[in-house]
Design a protein around this motif. Sequence first.
Motif, PDB file in Angstrom:
ATOM      1  N   ALA A 291      42.379  42.054  38.275  1.00 49.96           N
ATOM      2  CA  ALA A 291      43.475  43.774  38.374  1.00 49.96           C
ATOM      3  C   ALA A 291      43.016  43.695  36.520  1.00 49.96           C
ATOM      4  O   ALA A 291      43.719  44.450  36.197  1.00 49.96           O
ATOM      5  CB  ALA A 291      45.003  43.277  38.679  1.00 49.96           C
ATOM      6  N   ASP A 292      42.825  42.593  35.998  1.00 43.41           N
ATOM      7  CA  ASP A 292      42.840  42.416  34.876  1.00 43.41           C
ATOM      8  C   ASP A 292      41.850  43.909  34.063  1.00 43.41           C
ATOM      9  O   ASP A 292      41.493  44.165  32.987  1.00 43.41           O
ATOM     10  CB  ASP A 292      42.752  41.190  34.232  1.00 43.41           C
ATOM     11  N   ASP A 293      41.177  44.081  35.440  1.00 43.35           N
ATOM     12  CA  ASP A 293      39.567  44.593  34.387  1.00 43.35           C
ATOM     13  C   ASP A 293      39.850  46.831  34.940  1.00 43.35           C
ATOM     14  O   ASP A 293      39.350  47.334  34.614  1.00 43.35           O
ATOM     15  CB  ASP A 293      38.376  44.779  35.620  1.00 43.35           C
ATOM     16  N   ARG A 294      40.703  46.152  35.709  1.00 44.21           N
ATOM     17  CA  ARG A 294      41.936  47.626  36.470  1.00 44.21           C
ATOM     18  C   ARG A 294      42.743  48.830  35.538  1.00 44.21           C
ATOM     19  O   ARG A 294      42.928  49.702  35.761  1.00 44.21           O
ATOM     20  CB  ARG A 294      42.042  47.783  37.620  1.00 44.21           C
TER      21      ARG A 294
ATOM     22  N   LYS B 298      47.891  46.869  46.116  1.00 44.14           N
ATOM     23  CA  LYS B 298      47.786  47.610  47.051  1.00 44.14           C
ATOM     24  C   LYS B 298      48.741  49.435  47.131  1.00 44.14           C
ATOM     25  O   LYS B 298      47.785  50.287  46.537  1.00 44.14           O
ATOM     26  CB  LYS B 298      46.799  47.417  48.143  1.00 44.14           C
ATOM     27  N   LEU B 299      49.749  48.449  47.093  1.00 49.57           N
ATOM     28  CA  LEU B 299      50.820  50.021  47.424  1.00 49.57           C
ATOM     29  C   LEU B 299      50.867  50.656  45.696  1.00 49.57           C
ATOM     30  O   LEU B 299      51.160  51.856  45.408  1.00 49.57           O
ATOM     31  CB  LEU B 299      52.355  48.972  46.772  1.00 49.57           C
ATOM     32  N   ILE B 300      51.237  49.568  44.941  1.00 54.78           N
ATOM     33  CA  ILE B 300      51.124  50.272  43.699  1.00 54.78           C
ATOM     34  C   ILE B 300      49.765  50.461  42.808  1.00 54.78           C
ATOM     35  O   ILE B 300      50.295  51.882  41.991  1.00 54.78           O
ATOM     36  CB  ILE B 300      51.341  48.853  42.255  1.00 54.78           C
ATOM     37  N   GLU B 301      48.735  50.636  43.047  1.00 56.88           N
ATOM     38  CA  GLU B 301      47.413  51.325  43.053  1.00 56.88           C
ATOM     39  C   GLU B 301      47.624  51.265  41.605  1.00 56.88           C
ATOM     40  O   GLU B 301      47.199  52.773  40.728  1.00 56.88           O
ATOM     41  CB  GLU B 301      47.131  52.464  42.920  1.00 56.88           C
ATOM     42  N   PRO B 302      47.404  50.014  40.736  1.00 58.34           N
ATOM     43  CA  PRO B 302      47.192  50.755  39.053  1.00 58.34           C
ATOM     44  C   PRO B 302      45.916  50.810  38.471  1.00 58.34           C
ATOM     45  O   PRO B 302      44.978  51.032  38.940  1.00 58.34           O
ATOM     46  CB  PRO B 302      47.524  48.985  38.567  1.00 58.34           C
ATOM     47  N   THR B 303      45.885  51.590  37.101  1.00 58.07           N
ATOM     48  CA  THR B 303      45.243  52.396  36.857  1.00 58.07           C
ATOM     49  C   THR B 303      44.999  52.378  35.203  1.00 58.07           C
ATOM     50  O   THR B 303      46.215  50.588  34.485  1.00 58.07           O
ATOM     51  CB  THR B 303      45.257  54.208  36.748  1.00 58.07           C
ATOM     52  N   GLN B 304      44.175  52.481  34.669  1.00 55.94           N
ATOM     53  CA  GLN B 304      44.299  52.005  33.493  1.00 55.94           C
ATOM     54  C   GLN B 304      45.200  52.238  32.590  1.00 55.94           C
ATOM     55  O   GLN B 304      44.864  51.910  31.818  1.00 55.94           O
ATOM     56  CB  GLN B 304      42.674  52.815  32.579  1.00 55.94           C
TER      57      GLN B 304
END
Length: 234
Positions: free
Chosen positions: A56-59, A23-29
Motif C-alpha cells: 500500500a505504501d507504493d499506492r 479494497k473498500l477504501i481504494e487508496p490513491t496517490q
Amino acid sequence: MPERVIAIGDIHGCADAFAAILKLIEPTQDDTLVVLGDCIDRGPGSRRVIELMLDADDRCNLVPLFGNHEEMLLAAVDRPGTAISWLSCGGTDTLVSYGVASAQELPREHLLYIRTWKDYYEIDTHFFAHGSYNARVPLDRQEWGYERWQSLRDRMPKAHRNGKTAVVGHTSQKDGEVLDADYLLCIDTYCCGGKWLTAVDVSNELLWQVDAQGQPRDGRETPVPVPNRENPSK
C-alpha cells in the motif's frame, strides 16, 4: 477524487480484514492512510499485514504509527530476555505467521520497516496516536513510550491544547462501536476479538467496518457517517 486522510484502527494480525478494508477504501496517490499501530500479534496473519502495508505504501501516502505491540516485538529482537512478555501477548502468533522460532529470525526488511514507524502524525484538524496523550504537552514533546500504553478506561484525556481532534486506537471497544468523545475518536473496535476493523475518513467523517474474515458490516461496502458515541467509560 479530493485528497482523503483515513485512519485505520488496530489490525492485530487480521490480514483478511486489512486486505478487505483496503479494497473498500481504494487508496490513491492523493490519499494518506494513517495506520494506528498494533498491526501485529494475536491474529493469524501478521506477516501478510506487513506485506500489505509495504504494498500500500507504493499506492498512497501510508503513515504507520508505532504501537505497544511493535515496541514489544523490537524489545524481543534487541533484548531476547524480554521476549516472554511479547510471546504471551500474541507474539507467538506472529512467529507462527512467519514460520520462525524467535524474533531474531524475522525478516530484516520487515524489522527495519517497523523501526521507521512514527509516534504520532498530525494534520491541520486532527492528530493521530496509538494509545493516549497528555493534553497539556505539545505533541513533539510527549512521552510516547508511556502514552502508547495508556488505556482510555484508566484515564480519559481532556481535549488537547492544540484544539485538534485526536484519533487513537489501543483501548479495544468490546462492543465493536467507535468511541466518539467529540474531541477524541477511538477506533480500535476489537477486530481480533470478533468485532470489526474500522477505517475512518476524517476529511469527510465517514467510516468503513469489516470483520476478521473481511466481510463488511451489515453488507455495507460504501462508507457510512461516523456515529456519535459520548460515553468514554466503554
